[in-house]
Enzyme design. Structure first.
Site, PDB file in Angstrom:
ATOM      1  N   LYS A 186       3.951  12.254  -3.264  1.00  9.20           N
ATOM      2  CA  LYS A 186       4.853  11.177  -2.832  1.00  9.20           C
ATOM      3  C   LYS A 186       5.810  11.747  -1.791  1.00  9.20           C
ATOM      4  O   LYS A 186       6.508  12.729  -2.058  1.00  9.20           O
ATOM      5  CB  LYS A 186       5.618  10.650  -4.047  1.00  9.20           C
ATOM      6  CG  LYS A 186       6.465   9.416  -3.765  1.00  9.20           C
ATOM      7  CD  LYS A 186       6.999   8.837  -5.075  1.00  9.20           C
ATOM      8  CE  LYS A 186       7.918   7.652  -4.823  1.00  9.20           C
ATOM      9  NZ  LYS A 186       8.430   7.099  -6.091  1.00  9.20           N
ATOM     10  N   ARG A 224      -1.881  -1.057  -9.759  1.00  7.38           N
ATOM     11  CA  ARG A 224      -0.707  -1.887 -10.004  1.00  7.38           C
ATOM     12  C   ARG A 224      -1.110  -3.349 -10.138  1.00  7.38           C
ATOM     13  O   ARG A 224      -2.209  -3.725  -9.714  1.00  7.38           O
ATOM     14  CB  ARG A 224       0.261  -1.738  -8.806  1.00  7.38           C
ATOM     15  CG  ARG A 224       0.621  -0.296  -8.510  1.00  7.38           C
ATOM     16  CD  ARG A 224       0.797  -0.061  -7.005  1.00  7.38           C
ATOM     17  NE  ARG A 224       0.901   1.384  -6.719  1.00  7.38           N
ATOM     18  CZ  ARG A 224       2.023   2.072  -6.773  1.00  7.38           C
ATOM     19  NH1 ARG A 224       3.156   1.470  -7.060  1.00  7.38           N
ATOM     20  NH2 ARG A 224       2.034   3.372  -6.529  1.00  7.38           N
ATOM     21  N   GLY A 242       2.677   3.667   1.439  1.00  4.54           N
ATOM     22  CA  GLY A 242       3.280   3.902   2.745  1.00  4.54           C
ATOM     23  C   GLY A 242       3.814   5.314   2.904  1.00  4.54           C
ATOM     24  O   GLY A 242       4.144   5.744   4.012  1.00  4.54           O
ATOM     25  N   ARG A 243       3.919   6.000   1.801  1.00  2.00           N
ATOM     26  CA  ARG A 243       4.396   7.387   1.890  1.00  2.00           C
ATOM     27  C   ARG A 243       3.833   8.235   0.771  1.00  2.00           C
ATOM     28  O   ARG A 243       4.455   9.199   0.319  1.00  2.00           O
ATOM     29  CB  ARG A 243       5.907   7.414   1.842  1.00  2.00           C
ATOM     30  CG  ARG A 243       6.470   6.704   0.626  1.00  2.00           C
ATOM     31  CD  ARG A 243       7.863   7.133   0.386  1.00  2.00           C
ATOM     32  NE  ARG A 243       8.477   6.254  -0.583  1.00  2.00           N
ATOM     33  CZ  ARG A 243       9.652   6.469  -1.086  1.00  2.00           C
ATOM     34  NH1 ARG A 243      10.320   7.534  -0.715  1.00  2.00           N
ATOM     35  NH2 ARG A 243      10.171   5.653  -1.960  1.00  2.00           N
ATOM     36  N   ASP A 287       4.350  -4.675  -7.417  1.00  3.30           N
ATOM     37  CA  ASP A 287       3.696  -3.453  -6.939  1.00  3.30           C
ATOM     38  C   ASP A 287       4.221  -2.230  -7.687  1.00  3.30           C
ATOM     39  O   ASP A 287       3.701  -1.133  -7.524  1.00  3.30           O
ATOM     40  CB  ASP A 287       3.895  -3.277  -5.428  1.00  3.30           C
ATOM     41  CG  ASP A 287       5.344  -3.369  -5.006  1.00  3.30           C
ATOM     42  OD1 ASP A 287       5.997  -4.379  -5.321  1.00  3.30           O
ATOM     43  OD2 ASP A 287       5.847  -2.418  -4.380  1.00  3.30           O
ATOM     44  N   ASN A 288       5.250  -2.412  -8.492  1.00  4.68           N
ATOM     45  CA  ASN A 288       5.789  -1.292  -9.262  1.00  4.68           C
ATOM     46  C   ASN A 288       5.486  -1.448 -10.743  1.00  4.68           C
ATOM     47  O   ASN A 288       6.168  -0.873 -11.580  1.00  4.68           O
ATOM     48  CB  ASN A 288       7.309  -1.174  -9.052  1.00  4.68           C
ATOM     49  CG  ASN A 288       7.648  -0.749  -7.629  1.00  4.68           C
ATOM     50  OD1 ASN A 288       6.817  -0.173  -6.933  1.00  4.68           O
ATOM     51  ND2 ASN A 288       8.857  -1.041  -7.194  1.00  4.68           N
ATOM     52  N   GLY A 293       0.822  -1.215   0.000  1.00  2.00           N
ATOM     53  CA  GLY A 293       0.000   0.000   0.000  1.00  2.00           C
ATOM     54  C   GLY A 293       0.845   1.250   0.000  1.00  2.00           C
ATOM     55  O   GLY A 293       2.074   1.196   0.096  1.00  2.00           O
ATOM     56  N   ASP A 353       7.188   4.321 -10.418  1.00  2.00           N
ATOM     57  CA  ASP A 353       8.036   4.081  -9.242  1.00  2.00           C
ATOM     58  C   ASP A 353       9.522   4.019  -9.592  1.00  2.00           C
ATOM     59  O   ASP A 353      10.177   2.979  -9.507  1.00  2.00           O
ATOM     60  CB  ASP A 353       7.587   2.823  -8.491  1.00  2.00           C
ATOM     61  CG  ASP A 353       6.402   3.121  -7.577  1.00  2.00           C
ATOM     62  OD1 ASP A 353       5.864   4.248  -7.677  1.00  2.00           O
ATOM     63  OD2 ASP A 353       6.015   2.268  -6.771  1.00  2.00           O
TER      64      ASP A 353
HETATM   65  P1  AMP Z   1       9.004   1.260  -3.403  1.00  2.00           P
HETATM   66  O1  AMP Z   1      10.122   0.255  -3.471  1.00  2.00           O
HETATM   67  O2  AMP Z   1       9.461   2.683  -3.255  1.00  2.00           O
HETATM   68  O3  AMP Z   1       8.067   1.111  -4.554  1.00  2.00           O
HETATM   69  O4  AMP Z   1       8.204   0.963  -2.062  1.00  2.00           O
HETATM   70  C1  AMP Z   1       7.746  -0.306  -1.670  1.00  2.00           C
HETATM   71  C2  AMP Z   1       6.791  -0.173  -0.513  1.00  2.00           C
HETATM   72  O5  AMP Z   1       7.434   0.440   0.616  1.00  2.00           O
HETATM   73  C3  AMP Z   1       5.569   0.670  -0.773  1.00  2.00           C
HETATM   74  O6  AMP Z   1       4.500   0.129  -0.042  1.00  2.00           O
HETATM   75  C4  AMP Z   1       5.955   2.015  -0.239  1.00  2.00           C
HETATM   76  O7  AMP Z   1       4.850   2.811   0.090  1.00  2.00           O
HETATM   77  C5  AMP Z   1       6.753   1.629   0.999  1.00  2.00           C
HETATM   78  N1  AMP Z   1       7.715   2.664   1.373  1.00  2.00           N
HETATM   79  C6  AMP Z   1       8.830   3.015   0.716  1.00  2.00           C
HETATM   80  N2  AMP Z   1       9.489   3.990   1.371  1.00  2.00           N
HETATM   81  C7  AMP Z   1       8.774   4.282   2.475  1.00  2.00           C
HETATM   82  C8  AMP Z   1       8.927   5.201   3.553  1.00  2.00           C
HETATM   83  N3  AMP Z   1       9.975   6.032   3.631  1.00  2.00           N
HETATM   84  N4  AMP Z   1       7.980   5.206   4.489  1.00  2.00           N
HETATM   85  C9  AMP Z   1       6.925   4.377   4.435  1.00  2.00           C
HETATM   86  N5  AMP Z   1       6.726   3.488   3.471  1.00  2.00           N
HETATM   87  C10 AMP Z   1       7.634   3.438   2.480  1.00  2.00           C
HETATM   88 MG    MG Z   2       6.455   1.103  -5.294  1.00  2.00          MG
END
Ligand code: AMP
Ligand code: MG
Length: 477
Positions: free
Chosen positions: A109, A179, A88-89, A244-245, A86, A254
């Site tokens: 983001k 996604r 997360g940020r 998820d990407n 989900g 992403d």
């Molecule tokens: P990503 O590899 O950036 O596509 O992120 C993979 C997952 O980790 C996704 O669910 C993001 O929302 C979560 N995520 C990445 N960075 C952070 C962060 N700094 N804080 C919270 N969730 C994160």
């Molecule tokens: Mg991602």
């Protein structure tokens, strides 16, 4: 001043997201604003530059009509299953429909923690924000489907990673943020009603012609075959092709430890977290297919009530991918070497060039660009390797019926002169960290006009010198 939001995702059932506003930041300041994109999506750039607009871009105020939410999804990360990831940020503010009738998400983001943050802080720092801004806008300028960057804002707060870095928020515009992992989430929950609603939503939004889940699956398969072929054509390595990407709309999404190759080698990997080369340059089509198989298996309950029949139909669609990809790849590379027609041996001819480039470490971008002029030979450490290939190529061109001027123009449009080279991106980030965004702006201006050779971009066309080479890129988190 107001933005005409129309939030179709927020009208989906409650299990699709958590409604919540972004978390405000201490001292927002505008780093970059994409005025052309703002106009394209029907937002006045002057509004975005105003105090009110800045407050929205920083997540400090929720504009009228927005219905902020964090989307839930699952995913396979480096092959390992996570049942709940989900946003997360990130916070989806809402959707707008442009004058072109296209619906787009507006997402912040780095907008603060959400119920999906796990151990993360919900924030982003300046480096990855500038990188995504530069690379996504360059991708768009090269005609490759991608999410876009509407704005970058600094937060006046520090973000703690290996060290303390200035925080930033990227405003991302996308056809949607649905996604493969979004489908996986509902499938894994056994929530067939949710799956059905998501499928109908995705079809209405991205594949209006598609009939049912099978139509959606074949549409996404075709879009991904084309997308990955286009990446290959510009030497792009996504770096984190987790499910998820991968966007259902077929956009590049992403941007993390992504990079463009300088010297060509098919097994190039940049990402510091990709220890086994799962997402290496030449693995990307295989990985796309692996991800599409996860989409297919999530869609099974909607494809046919009889599971065996559903599997048969989904498998047939997946089996079409290698041929689809090969055709797209051939179209991309035929154009790159100046061919308008097709002959059976073209694949071999292209591979012979690539093999020679790999053994001599030729610069990917500059070699193809130089083919349209007369200087490709200079790109080879061993020019004799090129001469041999050139003889075969010239013989092939002689059978391709096109005037030299038309061919030259077509090749210039198929081979970018300038890409966001890693060492330049990192240089712009370093300057940005020191508070100077001049290099970022200059590089952005250069990489968003990729098909021209000008005195201004000549230094940016140069590959990195020995000491300038960047071999590792780091994750966006
Ligand atoms: P990503 O590899 O950036 O596509 O992120 C993979 C997952 O980790 C996704 O669910 C993001 O929302 C979560 N995520 C990445 N960075 C952070 C962060 N700094 N804080 C919270 N969730 C994160
Ligand atoms: Mg991602």
């Amino acid at each position: 001043m107001s933005i005409a939001f129309d939030n179709s995702y927020a009208r989906l059932p409650g299990q699709f997201y958590t409604r919540m506003p972004p978390t405000p930041v201490r001292a927002p300041a505008l780093i970059a604003l994409n005025a052309a994109l703002a106009r394209e999506i029907g937002i006045d750039p002057d509004y975005l530059r105003s105090d009110e607009g800045l407050a929205m871009l920083a997540g400090n105020a929720v504009p009228d009509g927005a219905e902020p939410l964090a989307q839930v999804y699952a995913g396979h990360q480096f092959g390992g299953w996570s049942p709940r990831l989900g946003d997360g940020r990130a916070i989806l503010l809402g959707e707008v429909v442009g004058a072109d009738r296209r619906r787009r998400d507006i997402q912040l983001k780095g907008a603060g923690p959400t119920p999906y943050s796990r151990a993360g802080d919900g924030r982003a720092w300046l480096g990855p924000v500038l990188r995504e801004y530069l690379v996504s806008e360059a991708m768009h300028a090269m005609g490759i489907p991608t999410t876009r960057a509407l704005a970058a804002v600094s937060t006046g707060e520090d973000v703690h990673r290996e060290a303390r870095y200035p925080g930033a928020v990227l405003t991302r515009v996308a056809a949607s943020h649905i996604r493969v992992g979004t489908f996986q989430y509902f499938a894994a929950q056994g929530d067939v009603a949710g799956l059905r609603a998501l499928c109908a939503h995705a079809i209405a939004r991205h594949y209006p012609e598609a009939e049912g889940a099978m139509g959606l699956l074949t549409g996404v398969i075709a879009a991904q075959a084309r997308l990955v072929a286009q990446w290959m054509g510009v030497g792009f390595i996504h770096g984190v092709m987790n499910t998820d990407n991968m966007s259902i709309a077929g956009e590049t999404i992403d941007y993390g430890p992504c990079a463009f190759m300088d010297r060509y080698h098919p097994s190039t990997v940049f990402s510091s977290i990709d220890q086994f080369g799962r997402y290496a340059f030449d693995k990307q089509a295989d990985i796309a297919l692996w991800n599409l198989a996860q989409l297919a298996s999530s869609l099974l309950p909607l494809i046919d009530p009889d599971e065996t029949r559903a599997i048969d139909r989904a498998s047939e669609a997946l089996h079409a991918f290698p041929d689809l990809f090969r055709d797209e790849w051939l179209a991309v590379f035929r154009a790159k070497i100046g061919l308008s027609g097709a002959e059976a041996d073209d694949t071999a001819l292209i591979h012979q060039l690539l093999d020679r480039m790999a053994t001599t470490g030729a610069d990917f971008t500059n070699t193809f660009r130089a083919l349209g002029g007369n200087a490709a030979r200079d790109q080879f450490a061993d020019p004799a390797a090129f001469d041999q290939w050139e003889t075969a190529w010239q013989a092939r061109l002689a059978r391709d019926d096109r005037a030299p001027d038309a061919r030259k123009a077509a090749m210039e449009a198929a081979n970018p002169a300038v890409i966001p080279r890693n060492h330049r991106v990192e240089e712009a980030i370093r300057a940005g960290l020191a508070g100077d965004f001049g290099l970022f702006e200059r590089l952005l201006g250069i990489v968003t006009r990729p098909f021209v050779e000008t005195p201004e971009n000549s230094a940016f066309r140069r590959p990195p010198a020995r000491g300038e080479e960047v071999r590792r890129t780091f994750c966006g988190t």
